[in-house]
Design an enzyme around this catalytic site. Structure first.
Site, PDB file in Angstrom:
ATOM      1  N   GLY A   8       0.847  -1.199   0.000  1.00 27.35           N
ATOM      2  CA  GLY A   8       0.000   0.000   0.000  1.00 27.35           C
ATOM      3  C   GLY A   8       0.876   1.240   0.000  1.00 27.35           C
ATOM      4  O   GLY A   8       0.690   2.156   0.808  1.00 27.35           O
ATOM      5  N   ASP A  34       1.537  -1.832  -4.598  1.00 29.45           N
ATOM      6  CA  ASP A  34       0.267  -1.117  -4.484  1.00 29.45           C
ATOM      7  C   ASP A  34      -0.699  -1.716  -5.510  1.00 29.45           C
ATOM      8  O   ASP A  34      -0.269  -2.353  -6.479  1.00 29.45           O
ATOM      9  CB  ASP A  34       0.439   0.385  -4.736  1.00 29.45           C
ATOM     10  CG  ASP A  34      -0.689   1.202  -4.100  1.00 29.45           C
ATOM     11  OD1 ASP A  34      -0.493   1.733  -2.987  1.00 29.45           O
ATOM     12  OD2 ASP A  34      -1.795   1.289  -4.698  1.00 29.45           O
ATOM     13  N   TYR A 142     -14.603   0.934  10.306  1.00 37.26           N
ATOM     14  CA  TYR A 142     -13.159   1.196  10.270  1.00 37.26           C
ATOM     15  C   TYR A 142     -12.557   0.927  11.656  1.00 37.26           C
ATOM     16  O   TYR A 142     -11.546   0.229  11.794  1.00 37.26           O
ATOM     17  CB  TYR A 142     -12.944   2.656   9.854  1.00 37.26           C
ATOM     18  CG  TYR A 142     -11.516   3.134   9.869  1.00 37.26           C
ATOM     19  CD1 TYR A 142     -10.589   2.675   8.949  1.00 37.26           C
ATOM     20  CD2 TYR A 142     -11.098   4.093  10.804  1.00 37.26           C
ATOM     21  CE1 TYR A 142      -9.287   3.147   8.954  1.00 37.26           C
ATOM     22  CE2 TYR A 142      -9.806   4.573  10.813  1.00 37.26           C
ATOM     23  CZ  TYR A 142      -8.897   4.105   9.884  1.00 37.26           C
ATOM     24  OH  TYR A 142      -7.611   4.576   9.888  1.00 37.26           O
ATOM     25  N   LYS A 146      -9.905  -1.808  12.983  1.00 34.09           N
ATOM     26  CA  LYS A 146      -8.644  -1.398  13.616  1.00 34.09           C
ATOM     27  C   LYS A 146      -8.433  -2.131  14.942  1.00 34.09           C
ATOM     28  O   LYS A 146      -7.324  -2.571  15.246  1.00 34.09           O
ATOM     29  CB  LYS A 146      -8.602   0.127  13.819  1.00 34.09           C
ATOM     30  CG  LYS A 146      -8.349   0.892  12.534  1.00 34.09           C
ATOM     31  CD  LYS A 146      -6.967   0.578  11.984  1.00 34.09           C
ATOM     32  CE  LYS A 146      -6.730   1.103  10.593  1.00 34.09           C
ATOM     33  NZ  LYS A 146      -5.517   0.597   9.966  1.00 34.09           N
TER      34      LYS A 146
HETATM   35  C1  AKB Z   1      -9.566   8.657   9.093  1.00 35.60           C
HETATM   36  O1  AKB Z   1     -10.031   9.798   9.287  1.00 35.60           O
HETATM   37  O2  AKB Z   1     -10.242   7.678   8.765  1.00 35.60           O
HETATM   38  C2  AKB Z   1      -8.086   8.455   9.316  1.00 35.60           C
HETATM   39  C3  AKB Z   1      -7.807   8.039  10.722  1.00 35.60           C
HETATM   40  C4  AKB Z   1      -7.902   9.023  11.816  1.00 35.60           C
HETATM   41  O3  AKB Z   1      -7.486   6.913  10.957  1.00 35.60           O
HETATM   42  N1  AKB Z   1      -7.368   9.647   8.992  1.00 35.60           N
END
Ligand code: AKB
Length: 316
Positions: A8, A34, A142, A146
């Site tokens: 990436g 990438d 997200y 994480k």
């Molecule tokens: C996002 O805004 O998704 C990223 C992060 C803070 O991980 N920049």
């Protein structure tokens, strides 16, 4: 001699970490991959480069063997706002990409750097001076990926002795490769708008505090944590790193020191605002400072000056 692979490598973070690594270890010793090869041609043509999907384990293994790779920087990910539009795809790329790198690292005995994020926290996390070890119940896909990534990296370390390390990045501000699809992207866009139009319409509320970091400090952290003495690391995969915390109104005030007629308006994006509201205002980063000497060089004032001057110089 280190042989490094960056997965990436053409994204916002990847491109500048790749440059930092090539400067430090030499272009031939830093192999890049990438999903595309049509941007950042200096990087694509400046050393070994492979166009490939981060989930293609066979190809990754081949590249790692061919170049005798000992360290993988896994930087391929879908960011928070884009992830919310297609959660299944975000989970696929963020998790299956990561486990592909971890599996190859297990087989070939590589160390792995994986970025986590302030997105790994949620509304029940303490908002002010968020501790290193605390409640993590994120509400964005997200953030879920994480947290799962942090745990997966811990698992590969404990179960297979893979030397996994990482930091929780704040919003990263830079002027080389634009960010794509993040909640913190406003803090980059505002500088371009300030130079070009002297006005910016912000998609977050004026009083939304978030942690941010300037790219040179982000690159420094990513390299430094991988070079840290392992005997000193009590944590591994998700070090809080703090640098600066501000809201759009404050950032606008610093911009006005250099562009006095700059104005800011607000056109709130409810999805991005909800994500930002679920994240901490500011992190506490004692563990990173004590365990591997983390210290940022930039604050809001010095970053703003550097961003504006750099963009102005490019625009002539
Ligand atoms: C996002 O805004 O998704 C990223 C992060 C803070 O991980 N920049």
């Amino acid at each position: 001699m280190k042989n490094i692979l960056v997965v990436g490598s053409l994204g916002q973070l990847g491109s500048e970490i790749a440059i930092g690594l090539r400067r430090k270890y030499g272009s031939d010793n830093v192999v890049l991959t990438d999903i595309r090869d049509d941007v950042n041609l200096d990087l694509v043509q400046g050393g070994p480069f492979y166009k490939m999907d981060s989930r293609d384990g066979e190809k990754l293994l081949e590249v790692v063997k061919k170049h005798k790779i000992d360290t993988i920087y896994h930087l391929a990910a879908i960011l928070s706002a884009t992830a919310e539009r297609n959660p299944q795809r975000a989970w696929d790329i963020n998790m299956n990409g990561l486990i592909t790198s971890l599996e190859v690292a297990r087989q070939e005995k590589c160390a792995v750097f994986t970025p986590s994020s302030i997105g790994a926290f949620g509304p029940s996390t303490p908002k002010q001076y968020t501790p290193q070890d605390t409640i993590q119940r994120p509400t964005s896909i997200y953030g879920v990926s994480k947290v799962a990534g942090e745990l997966l990296c811990d698992y590969y370390y404990h179960k297979y002795d893979v030397d996994t390390r990482g930091v929780r990045f704040p919003g990263v501000i830079s002027n080389m490769t634009p960010p794509g699809g993040g909640t913190t992207d406003y803090a980059v866009d505002i500088y371009y708008a300030a130079v070009e139009k002297h006005h910016y319409e912000c998609f977050l509320r004026s009083d939304t505090y978030l942690d941010m970091i300037y790219m040179p400090d982000a690159v420094k952290a990513a390299i430094q944590v991988m070079e840290a003495n392992p005997d000193k690391l009590r944590h591994r995969n998700a070090f809080n790193i703090a640098s600066m915390s501000f809201c759009p109104e404050e950032q606008a005030a610093y911009i006005r020191n250099l562009i006095p007629d700059f104005t800011i308006g607000y056109d709130i994006d409810p999805v991005k605002q909800a994500i930002a509201d679920s994240w901490p205002d500011c992190l506490e980063d004692y563990a990173a400072r004590v365990e591997w000497g983390w210290e940022p060089d930039y604050d809001l004032e010095s970053m703003t000056e550097d961003m504006i001057r750099t963009i102005q110089a490019r625009r002539g």
